[in-house]
Design an enzyme around this catalytic site. Structure first.
Site, mmCIF file in Angstrom:
data_model
loop_
_atom_site.group_PDB
_atom_site.id
_atom_site.type_symbol
_atom_site.label_atom_id
_atom_site.label_comp_id
_atom_site.label_asym_id
_atom_site.label_seq_id
_atom_site.Cartn_x
_atom_site.Cartn_y
_atom_site.Cartn_z
ATOM 1 N N ASP A 1 0.691 2.464 0.147
ATOM 2 C CA ASP A 1 1.392 3.552 0.838
ATOM 3 C C ASP A 1 2.288 2.952 1.916
ATOM 4 O O ASP A 1 2.449 1.728 2.020
ATOM 5 C CB ASP A 1 0.393 4.558 1.407
ATOM 6 N N TYR B 1 0.967 5.191 -6.032
ATOM 7 C CA TYR B 1 0.066 4.991 -4.897
ATOM 8 C C TYR B 1 -1.196 5.846 -5.036
ATOM 9 O O TYR B 1 -2.317 5.343 -4.929
ATOM 10 C CB TYR B 1 0.752 5.313 -3.564
ATOM 11 N N GLU C 1 -6.304 12.392 -0.676
ATOM 12 C CA GLU C 1 -5.070 11.632 -0.832
ATOM 13 C C GLU C 1 -3.852 12.548 -0.951
ATOM 14 O O GLU C 1 -2.781 12.251 -0.412
ATOM 15 C CB GLU C 1 -5.164 10.714 -2.060
#
Length: 361
Positions: free
Chosen positions: A150, A132, A49
């Site tokens: 996102d 997020y 991520e």
């Protein structure tokens, strides 16, 4: 939630259940086989991520494999020198992410005995972890029912719910996160979050969305209104400022001078001697102020452009020579003379590699 409130979300409560089923079925049938999707290990998901922020999947895959080969655990990441982490990151841009990743790993090991946070709220206490990323890791690794909106997800939701107010405002962000939370199922929240991301990346794209291929097209309020390609709406942004800078290329016995950037933006990275220019300031004078008053500044070799998030840089690249008897630049610059063949061993930004290509051509 009342029927009136649900309708205000852009889709009805009954449609919400159908959207969940259709989207999850589509994702499980067609999802891309990505290395970080083959595991629920929080380290792998967190690393992926961070790498994926503002970066395309195709670019990230080799970086992810490289990181996992070199630093396969949070303990290995925490123990690694920052320069090694930056070298693994080199070329990916947004180097603050790499520093925050390293700092967070050290906190996890030093303060939590190597145990990862299990909730989104706990993840957000670590450096470099926003709402997020915290939601993505907590939902995928631990099944916590928290949204992860996102850019791809925000676009999908704006179209699905026909949200027509500007999205790049605080009110717009709050509204779209409310919709993400309302739509999220309590079962398989990680898969559902990834399904929304996948839909935005492959089907509900910024330009020319492939609506006929969309698994939730029949419930899409934006498509029904005939305007999916016009969503999300964004308030006009300010014009990105253009900043002028100068870089000096100094050679000595076949070697090139590199200096280390001070703490701050891109701090710790190696670069050609570079400085920003004030309006109307001469590149020659600026280089002499940076390095030595007697510096011999030659002809301009190139102008290199580079786009950052909030500004565009134009760097004037000049060949330079030391005045007789001068060996080192003035001040406390951390410096190194490097043979061109060894430049790849240094942590250089994409901008710095552009400057070196211009200098060496």
């Amino acid at each position: 939630m009342s029927a009136q409130s649900a309708t205000a979300m852009g889709i009805t409560t009954s449609a919400r259940a159908a959207v969940r089923r259709a989207l999850l079925a589509w994702y499980r049938r067609t999802a891309r086989d990505l290395p970080w999707r083959r595991t629920r290990a929080p380290y792998c998901i967190w690393l992926s991520e961070i790498l994926l922020q503002q970066t395309r999947v195709e670019t990230v895959e080799p970086y992810y494999e490289r990181f996992m080969a070199a630093l396969p655990t949070v303990a290995a990441l925490a123990a690694a020198p920052l320069e090694r982490v930056l070298r693994l990151w080199a070329g990916l841009g947004y180097y603050t992410r790499a520093r925050s990743l390293h700092r967070a790993a050290r906190i996890i090991v030093a303060e939590h005995g190597g145990a990862f946070p299990r909730t989104a709220a706990e993840w957000q206490r670590l450096p470099g972890i926003g709402r997020y990323t915290a939601g993505a890791v907590a939902s995928i690794a631990y099944g916590e029912p928290v949204p992860a909106a996102d850019g791809n997800v925000r676009r999908v939701l704006a179209r699905l719910c026909n949200y027509t107010a500007p999205l790049n405002t605080q009110a717009g962000q709050d509204a779209i996160w409310e919709r993400a939370e309302w739509l999220l199922p309590r079962q398989a929240p990680g898969d559902f979050n990834q399904a929304l991301m996948e839909l935005g990346a492959r089907v509900c794209t910024p330009r020319r969305p492939r609506c006929p291929d969309c698994p939730v097209q029949r419930w899409c309020a934006g498509l029904s209104a005939g305007q999916p390609e016009h969503l999300p709406v964004r308030r006009n942004r300010r014009r990105v400022p253009e900043v002028e800078a100068v870089a000096g290329v100094l050679r000595r016995r076949g070697q090139i001078l590199l200096v280390r950037r001070p703490p701050g933006l891109l701090g710790g990275m190696w670069t050609l001697p570079t400085a920003e220019l004030r309006v109307g300031q001469s590149p020659v004078r600026r280089l002499r102020a940076l390095l030595h008053p007697g510096l011999i500044v030659g002809a301009q070799r190139a102008i290199v452009g580079h786009q950052f998030t909030h500004r565009r840089l134009r760097v004037h690249v000049h060949a330079c020579e030391w005045p007789r008897g001068v060996v080192h630049p003035r001040g406390n610059l951390d410096r190194r003379w490097v043979p061109p063949a060894e430049l790849d061993a240094y942590v250089l930004t994409t901008l710095d590699r552009k400057l070196l290509r211009a200098a060496l051509d």
